[in-house]
Design a protein around this motif. Structure first.
Motif, PDB file in Angstrom:
ATOM      1  N   ASP A   1       0.455  -1.076   0.241  1.00 17.22           N
ATOM      2  CA  ASP A   1       0.294   0.364   0.059  1.00 17.22           C
ATOM      3  C   ASP A   1       0.765   1.118  -0.364  1.00 17.22           C
ATOM      4  O   ASP A   1       0.467   2.538  -0.372  1.00 17.22           O
ATOM      5  CB  ASP A   1      -0.532  -0.013   1.684  1.00 17.22           C
ATOM      6  N   VAL A   2       1.971   1.319   0.439  1.00 11.97           N
ATOM      7  CA  VAL A   2       3.418   2.612   0.885  1.00 11.97           C
ATOM      8  C   VAL A   2       4.690   2.118  -0.403  1.00 11.97           C
ATOM      9  O   VAL A   2       5.232   2.540   0.494  1.00 11.97           O
ATOM     10  CB  VAL A   2       3.020   2.988   1.827  1.00 11.97           C
ATOM     11  N   ALA A   3       4.295   1.037  -1.601  1.00 15.32           N
ATOM     12  CA  ALA A   3       5.512   0.800  -1.516  1.00 15.32           C
ATOM     13  C   ALA A   3       6.266   1.639  -2.600  1.00 15.32           C
ATOM     14  O   ALA A   3       5.415   3.022  -2.880  1.00 15.32           O
ATOM     15  CB  ALA A   3       5.378  -0.075  -2.581  1.00 15.32           C
ATOM     16  N   PRO A   4       7.416   1.750  -2.408  1.00 20.51           N
ATOM     17  CA  PRO A   4       8.019   3.058  -3.540  1.00 20.51           C
ATOM     18  C   PRO A   4       7.856   2.816  -4.948  1.00 20.51           C
ATOM     19  O   PRO A   4       7.205   2.087  -5.614  1.00 20.51           O
ATOM     20  CB  PRO A   4       9.482   2.723  -2.465  1.00 20.51           C
ATOM     21  N   GLU A   5       8.554   3.547  -4.960  1.00 22.51           N
ATOM     22  CA  GLU A   5       8.439   4.282  -6.957  1.00 22.51           C
ATOM     23  C   GLU A   5       9.691   3.139  -7.925  1.00 22.51           C
ATOM     24  O   GLU A   5      10.637   3.127  -7.030  1.00 22.51           O
ATOM     25  CB  GLU A   5       8.485   5.764  -7.064  1.00 22.51           C
ATOM     26  N   LEU A   6       8.468   2.600  -7.917  1.00 15.52           N
ATOM     27  CA  LEU A   6       9.777   2.222  -9.725  1.00 15.52           C
ATOM     28  C   LEU A   6      10.411   2.544 -10.657  1.00 15.52           C
ATOM     29  O   LEU A   6      10.377   3.505 -10.982  1.00 15.52           O
ATOM     30  CB  LEU A   6       9.029   0.319  -9.850  1.00 15.52           C
ATOM     31  N   THR A   7      12.162   1.277 -10.867  1.00  8.48           N
ATOM     32  CA  THR A   7      12.672   2.386 -11.547  1.00  8.48           C
ATOM     33  C   THR A   7      11.766   2.158 -12.904  1.00  8.48           C
ATOM     34  O   THR A   7      10.858   0.715 -13.449  1.00  8.48           O
ATOM     35  CB  THR A   7      13.788   0.995 -11.645  1.00  8.48           C
ATOM     36  N   PRO A   8      11.896   2.736 -14.390  1.00  4.76           N
ATOM     37  CA  PRO A   8      10.834   2.306 -15.014  1.00  4.76           C
ATOM     38  C   PRO A   8      10.899   1.349 -15.463  1.00  4.76           C
ATOM     39  O   PRO A   8      11.865   1.099 -16.200  1.00  4.76           O
ATOM     40  CB  PRO A   8      11.051   3.570 -15.643  1.00  4.76           C
ATOM     41  N   GLY A   9      10.457   0.367 -15.722  1.00  3.04           N
ATOM     42  CA  GLY A   9      10.379  -0.655 -16.723  1.00  3.04           C
ATOM     43  C   GLY A   9      10.052  -1.695 -15.679  1.00  3.04           C
ATOM     44  O   GLY A   9      10.402  -3.276 -17.081  1.00  3.04           O
TER      45      GLY A   9
END
Length: 483
Positions: A286-294
């Motif tokens: 629910d509060v996961a960090p933003e991912l690297t694109p792709g």
């Protein structure tokens, strides 16, 4: 050969074990061509979003344009569909590559709390205008088919939409897609059969491809057609549909990458589970960090982006063809006929001109349009609120609140067709607020990495934005001056 999403994931992990283990996932290149069964399984989100292009507002705008101006505004329908392809592709690509919807991305980038609220307010008004058109269209269809009073027809339409949304939340995106695609088939049949019975003039169609207006009212109808064709809520929804369709792995991959991107313990809030989104359902991160694109999906991003081009192409081909058929149906059978300035009048005129079967199919198509599109509209509204304000409102409560304006219009006796056309004009003014951020975000390497737009794609998006903003400016000037 895998024929399911799970099979696709398993096959990819077997072929690229380093990608399956997380380490170096972004460096693995998937250059193989997608086979037909795999690509077919990945198609679907655009078809659901494409229902927004076939809602009752489209029907009212295109029928009115054909009845009042014949073939004059054919070019508007064609141009709108071409722009819609580009816009929906960019929206889907954003959701696939980032694992976030457009409202989510904007919610994270608009730092000002009041800025987020202001943006949410205009987007929410657009979603409510959408819901207005869809509920009214369903109510009119039920009245035409069964004689049900409009107010009760609106309640029935809203109730059915709740059932479809509950189906999506409990059975998942794929089941929801199958139901919506089935309704899409009914819509296509209902609105196109009449064109084969009474074919349009080829010369008239060619003449209608020449861009021009006849008067101020034709500008109003052009803005209405574009507002109904390039719908802001469809831009918001498509990125979320693509995200939901291909389960994001925020917690799992964040845990695998760790703080340095090379493995390690999972950060706080990441559970290592697949996260499904939509209508208040949050499993895992629910509060996961933003991912690297792709790195947002279990299926290779290149595979999804290729399949999405086909998905959007098929969806826009269906939507564009049906919208054009609606205008041509009116141009051939309703032009100059008294009383065809309303859906009820058009239904009656079609019955006289083409027979009761064609008229009934038209009404059935209108009903399917209202039921399918109001579900997608409610989906978009829920996503807009969560992405920008991080607020989840219970589905039933939200559905009841958004039903109130439509039911009020029906109860007060306002003309349904006029309300539908004007609601599409409201949507047209909301387009730039969704389109400009979409083009800007998808042009950034920091957002999409190597999947960022080609310069020509960005230029086309800018040109579409300028055209739509200019048209809305002209429309506003005509309204304010009384022209």
């Amino acid at each position: 050969m895998p024929k399911t999403l799970e099979g696709e994931i398993a096959a990819d992990h077997a072929e690229h074990p380093t990608a399956a283990n997380g380490a170096g996932a972004t460096s693995v290149r998937h250059d193989r061509r997608t086979s037909v069964p795999r690509a077919a399984w990945l198609i679907g989100p655009a078809l659901v979003a494409g229902v927004a292009y076939l809602d009752p507002g489209n029907v009212a705008s295109n029928m009115t344009a054909g009845a009042q101006y014949g073939y004059l505004l054919v070019w508007v329908v064609v141009l709108g569909n071409v722009m819609a392809w580009l816009i929906q592709y960019l929206s889907a690509k954003l959701g696939i590559v980032t694992g976030r919807s457009l409202p989510e991305v904007l919610g994270g980038r608009i730092r000002s709390r009041w800025g987020r609220r202001a943006y949410w307010l205009q987007a929410e008004l657009v979603a409510m205008a959408t819901d207005l058109a869809e509920v009214i269209g369903g109510a009119v269809a039920l009245n035409l088919l069964f004689g049900i009073p409009l107010i009760w027809g609106g309640l029935i339409t809203g109730t059915v939409s709740i059932g479809l949304l509950v189906l999506q939340s409990r059975r998942g995106p794929r089941t929801f897609e199958f139901v919506i695609i089935g309704l899409l088939a009914i819509i296509a049949i209902g609105f196109t059969v009449g064109v084969f019975v009474a074919p349009p003039s080829p010369a008239g169609m060619l003449d209608g491809l020449v861009p021009r207006f006849a008067d101020a009212n034709s500008v109003l109808l052009a803005a209405s057609i574009l507002g109904a064709t390039i719908m802001p809520h469809a831009i918001y929804a498509h990125s979320a549909l693509s995200r939901d369709r291909f389960a994001t792995r925020r917690g799992e991959q964040a845990g695998e990458r760790g703080a340095t991107g090379s493995g390690g313990a999972a950060p706080s809030g990441a559970t290592g589970k697949i996260a499904w989104h939509g209508f208040g359902i949050r499993r895992g991160t629910d509060v996961a960090p933003e991912l690297t694109p792709g790195t947002a999906t279990a299926v290779p991003t290149d595979t999804l982006v290729r399949a999405t081009k086909w998905d959007v192409t098929i969806a826009m081909a269906i939507a564009g063809t049906v919208n054009l058929c609606i205008l041509l149906l009116a141009a051939v059978n309703l032009a100059g006929v008294e009383g065809t300035d309303s859906l009820e009048g058009a239904y009656a005129a079609l019955g006289v001109a083409l027979g009761p079967v064609i008229a009934t199919l038209f009404a059935v198509g209108l009903l399917a349009s209202g039921l399918a599109s109001t579900s997608v509209g409610a989906y978009a509204g829920a996503e807009i609120m969560y992405g920008l304000l991080h607020v989840r409102v219970p589905l039933l409560l939200r559905r009841l609140v958004t039903l109130i304006p439509a039911l009020a219009i029906l109860a007060l006796g306002f003309d349904p067709t006029t309300s539908l056309v004007l609601s599409q004009v409201v949507l047209s003014f909301g387009i730039p607020f969704a389109l400009i951020p979409l083009v800007a975000l998808t042009a950034k390497a920091g957002v999409l990495g190597r999947w960022k737009n080609h310069w020509a794609t960005t230029a086309a998006g800018v040109a579409a934005s300028v055209f739509l903003i200019t048209l809305n400016g002209v429309l506003l000037w005509l309204v304010l001056t009384g022209a």
